[in-house]
Structures are given as structure tokens and as C-alpha cells.
Design an enzyme around this catalytic site. Structure first.
Site, mmCIF file in Angstrom:
data_model
loop_
_atom_site.group_PDB
_atom_site.id
_atom_site.type_symbol
_atom_site.label_atom_id
_atom_site.label_comp_id
_atom_site.label_asym_id
_atom_site.label_seq_id
_atom_site.Cartn_x
_atom_site.Cartn_y
_atom_site.Cartn_z
ATOM 1 N N GLU A 208 -2.262 -2.950 -22.774
ATOM 2 C CA GLU A 208 -2.110 -2.020 -21.642
ATOM 3 C C GLU A 208 -1.327 -2.658 -20.506
ATOM 4 O O GLU A 208 -1.850 -2.822 -19.397
ATOM 5 C CB GLU A 208 -3.491 -1.627 -21.106
ATOM 6 N N PRO A 209 -0.084 -3.048 -20.744
ATOM 7 C CA PRO A 209 0.656 -3.672 -19.646
ATOM 8 C C PRO A 209 1.016 -2.626 -18.598
ATOM 9 O O PRO A 209 1.576 -1.590 -18.934
ATOM 10 C CB PRO A 209 1.917 -4.221 -20.316
ATOM 11 N N GLY A 210 0.661 -2.864 -17.365
ATOM 12 C CA GLY A 210 1.033 -1.943 -16.291
ATOM 13 C C GLY A 210 2.117 -2.589 -15.455
ATOM 14 O O GLY A 210 3.294 -2.247 -15.509
ATOM 15 N N ARG A 211 1.699 -3.586 -14.714
ATOM 16 C CA ARG A 211 2.605 -4.276 -13.808
ATOM 17 C C ARG A 211 3.838 -4.833 -14.517
ATOM 18 O O ARG A 211 4.948 -4.760 -14.010
ATOM 19 C CB ARG A 211 1.808 -5.430 -13.157
ATOM 20 N N ARG A 247 -0.394 -4.874 -1.393
ATOM 21 C CA ARG A 247 -0.736 -6.063 -2.194
ATOM 22 C C ARG A 247 -0.794 -7.366 -1.377
ATOM 23 O O ARG A 247 -1.707 -8.161 -1.567
ATOM 24 C CB ARG A 247 0.231 -6.215 -3.369
ATOM 25 N N TYR A 251 -4.404 -8.812 -1.683
ATOM 26 C CA TYR A 251 -4.508 -9.888 -2.683
ATOM 27 C C TYR A 251 -3.753 -11.153 -2.296
ATOM 28 O O TYR A 251 -3.554 -12.014 -3.167
ATOM 29 C CB TYR A 251 -3.866 -9.445 -4.016
ATOM 30 N N CYS A 278 -2.067 -1.082 12.662
ATOM 31 C CA CYS A 278 -2.986 -1.730 13.606
ATOM 32 C C CYS A 278 -4.045 -2.543 12.877
ATOM 33 O O CYS A 278 -5.235 -2.190 12.879
ATOM 34 C CB CYS A 278 -3.614 -0.689 14.519
ATOM 35 N N GLU A 279 -3.619 -3.572 12.216
ATOM 36 C CA GLU A 279 -4.496 -4.498 11.503
ATOM 37 C C GLU A 279 -3.831 -5.873 11.550
ATOM 38 O O GLU A 279 -2.627 -5.977 11.289
ATOM 39 C CB GLU A 279 -4.611 -4.119 10.011
ATOM 40 N N TYR A 307 2.159 -1.016 -8.315
ATOM 41 C CA TYR A 307 1.113 -0.984 -7.283
ATOM 42 C C TYR A 307 1.717 -0.958 -5.875
ATOM 43 O O TYR A 307 1.169 -1.544 -4.949
ATOM 44 C CB TYR A 307 0.143 -2.162 -7.457
HETATM 45 C C1 LIG Z 1 -8.311 -1.334 -17.956
HETATM 46 C C2 LIG Z 1 -7.000 -1.778 -17.395
HETATM 47 N N1 LIG Z 1 -5.977 -1.968 -18.235
HETATM 48 C C3 LIG Z 1 -4.768 -2.347 -17.780
HETATM 49 C C4 LIG Z 1 -4.548 -2.568 -16.432
HETATM 50 C C5 LIG Z 1 -3.177 -2.969 -16.008
HETATM 51 O O1 LIG Z 1 -3.150 -4.223 -15.439
HETATM 52 P P1 LIG Z 1 -1.725 -4.863 -15.126
HETATM 53 O O2 LIG Z 1 -0.994 -3.887 -14.290
HETATM 54 O O3 LIG Z 1 -2.025 -6.127 -14.401
HETATM 55 O O4 LIG Z 1 -1.064 -5.098 -16.453
HETATM 56 C C6 LIG Z 1 -5.587 -2.401 -15.522
HETATM 57 C C7 LIG Z 1 -5.357 -2.653 -14.095
HETATM 58 O O5 LIG Z 1 -6.176 -2.509 -13.242
HETATM 59 C C8 LIG Z 1 -6.851 -1.990 -16.013
HETATM 60 O O6 LIG Z 1 -7.877 -1.803 -15.189
#
Ligand SMILES: Cc1ncc(COP(=O)(O)O)c(C=O)c1O
Length: 327
Positions: A208-211, A247, A251, A278-279, A307
């Protein structure tokens, strides 16, 4: 979905034949809305979601991932005679910051392994079939061995459960951000996964690559608003703050910042690059060496494709940054 849910990005991902891991009814709907790009599979993996969210996913024919006993034991009718995935907590988290580590006792995600037997027993009693095992330990992981380790651990748990066909190793594939950091070696990752798959060839593997897919696909452009000197520090203000890219504040994430208006000028001044919110935490980049910058200069903040927009807000009742897709 979490990293970037812009319809143009979703369409490109769907056209590549990739499915979508969703965590809310809104995310499920956003995939439904781009359905003409291809019938992409959806998976629903919420956390502490209300029961109505699971019912919504079922109404739309989307398989769900559970990560607690509560849904199965308190709402058994919702999962009876259904196939589900189970997200487990392998007891440790990984990633670039405490707030992105999603394993271990101090993280709210995943079924602790000491509750696995109870979960399997409840599932059997309820005629709920566990067809997938899932773990996602965190974000920004650059150790290439990680996903094969998770595969091995999930495969040995799957053998005990018996009905499992899919192993979902989560995401978290890191994208280097600091100068000098090395890229994740995908060929090495592939080789490691192939090794461990030979030991357990019966499972389908999901990632599940997102980033990793979208971080470098987007940048945030911002105009310098004001500069201010305070003692030894030079503050450089711009109109994008933590409302546009949270971010760094959330983070301590590092995003490279470049003055596009003075691209070729020497970086002579050390700046604290801040936004208009304002932070005190509204800092996009601390101690950044840039050319002498003046009001109106355009700053580029890199790696805002993941993100960035998806976590942006109207805090201080500020407008969202408009997004422009360049094909
Ligand atoms: C269950 C799950 N899978 C995949 C991801 C994607 O993570 P990344 O964007 O770091 O690959 C997340 C991010 O929060 C997640 O909660």
C-alpha cells in the site's frame, strides 16, 4: 487516498491498475467518482470507525479490514457470512517520527497478537472468514528488509489461521527528503520479497505505497509576504503555512525550500521559513540557507504531492491553496 485524493491523481492510479485503500466513506466515494477510469478494487481499512462506516462499505460491496475485537463481538451480524481482512499489531512501529509509527502498545492500530486466538474463535462462531492478514508499521521506512520481515511474520500467522489467501504488507515506502539521503532500492526490495515468497508461495501479496507514489509529484508554491529580523534569527514569511502543508509542524518533516525568483543566486542567508498562521509551530523550514529574499519572491516547497493538500485545512479561516495539475 490519504496521501493525495485529487481526482486527476486517482484517475492516473486507477488507469495503472492499482486499487485503493480507503479509511472513510468519503474516500470510498472519491474512488467511486472516478470509476470511469477503470473499475479499481477498493479496500476499507478504517480505525475506530463507527459501525455505520462498515455498513456503508458493505452496501457498496467493498471488503473491510478489522483491527479490533469490538466490531466482530459487538456487531456480529454485520460480518456474519462475510470475508474480512485482519490488521494485526506486530508489536513494533517504524518510521521517520513517533507520530507516524503505527505499531506497538502506544499506537492505536492493529489487533495485539495476544488477542488473535479470541479473534479467530469469534470469527469462527460468527461464520466470518478471515481471508487476509494486514500489517502497516509506519511511514517513511527506508530499510529495504522491512516488508519481507513483515511477510514472513504474517505468513507464519496465516498458516495457523488456515483460511488466509492475502498478505497485505502495508505501505510506508520511504521517500528521501534530506539532501544526501539514499533512495529506497526497489530492486533489492523486490529480491527480498521474492526470497520470502518462495518459502510461502501460496499467498497473494499486497503493498500500500501512498507517499512513495505521489510525494515527488507535487510542489507547493508560495509567495514571500514579509521578512523580519529577531536577534540572530531571520524570519521569512510566506502565504503558505501549516494550513497548506502540516507535515513540518506535525512531524518535524523536512521539505526542501527553494527561492524560484532567485534560482541562480548564491544562498547567503539563514532563514526560519514561516507561514501566516497564529501558531509558533507554523514553521515550514528551520535554518534554511537561501538567497537574500524579498517580499513577492516565489518559494517552492518540495514533495508536497503526498499529505499536502489532503491534510490541509481552513485553520484561521484561511483559503485552501488551489491545486493545478500539469500533465
Ligand atoms: C494502513 C495504511 N496503509 C498505507 C499507508 C500509506 O503510508 P505511506 O504513505 O507512508 O506509504 C497508511 C498511511 O497512513 C496506512 O495507514
Amino acid at each position: 487516498m490519504k496521501a493525495n485524493a485529487h481526482p486527476a491523481i486517482l484517475r492516473a492510479i486507477a488507469e495503472a491498475g492499482i486499487g485503493f485503500e480507503c479509511v472513510s466513506p468519503g474516500e470510498l466515494d472519491a474512488v467511486e467518482a472516478i470509476r470511469e477510469a477503470g473499475a479499481s478494487p477498493r479496500l476499507f481499512t478504517p480505525n475506530f470507525a463507527p459501525r455505520t462506516d462498515y455498513a456503508y462499505a458493505h452496501q457498496h460491496g467493498v471488503p473491510t479490514t478489522l483491527d479490533a475485537l469490538h466490531p466482530l463481538q459487538q456487531w456480529p451480524e454485520l460480518f456474519a457470512n462475510r470475508e474480512i481482512m485482519l490488521r494485526v499489531d506486530l508489536g513494533r512501529g517504524l518510521g521517520h517520527h513517533d507520530k507516524v509509527r503505527t505499531g506497538g502498545m502506544t499506537s492505536k492500530f492493529g489487533l495485539p497478537l495476544d488477542q488473535l486466538d479470541a479473534f479467530v474463535a469469534s470469527a469462527q462462531k460468527n461464520r466470518t472468514r478471515i481471508v487476509g492478514l494486514h500489517a502497516h508499521l509506519g511511514s517513511g521506512i527506508l530499510e529495504v528488509t522491512h516488508w519481507a520481515e513483515v511477510y514472513g511474520q504474517l505468513a507464519s500467522l496465516a498458516e495457523k489461521i488456515g483460511s488466509v489467501a492475502y498478505l497485505n504488507l502495508g505501505g510506508g515506502l520511504g521517500v528521501p527528503s534530506h539532501p544526501g539521503e539514499t533512495e529506497l532500492d526497489l530492486a533489492a526490495l523486490d529480491a527480498r520479497l521474492n526470497e520470502v515468497r518462495q518459502a510461502y508461495p501460496q499467498y497473494r501479496l499486497w503493498l500500500e505505497p501512498g507517499r512513495w507514489l505521489v510525494a515527488d509529484a507535487g510542489v507547493l508554491l508560495s509567495r514571500t509576504t514579509q521578512v523580519k529580523r529577531k536577534g540572530a534569527l531571520n524570519y521569512l514569511g510566506c502565504d503558505a503555512g501549516m494550513h497548506a502543508l502540516i507535515r513540518p509542524a506535525l512531524y518535524d518533516a523536512w521539505h526542501e525550500i527553494v527561492n524560484l525568483s532567485r534560482f541562480d543566486a548564491a544562498a547567503t542567508t539563514l532563514y526560519q521559513v514561516v507561514g501566516p498562521i497564529c501558531e509558533s509551530g507554523d514553521v515550514l523550514g528551520a535554518d534554511r540557507r537561501l538567497p537574500e529574499t524579498v517580499e513577492g519572491d516565489v518559494l517552492l516547497i518540495a514533495q508536497a504531492g503526498a499529505y499536502g493538500e489532503s491534510m490541509s485545512s481552513h485553520y484561521n479561516l484561511r483559503e485552501l491553496a488551489p491545486s493545478v495539475v500539469i500533465e
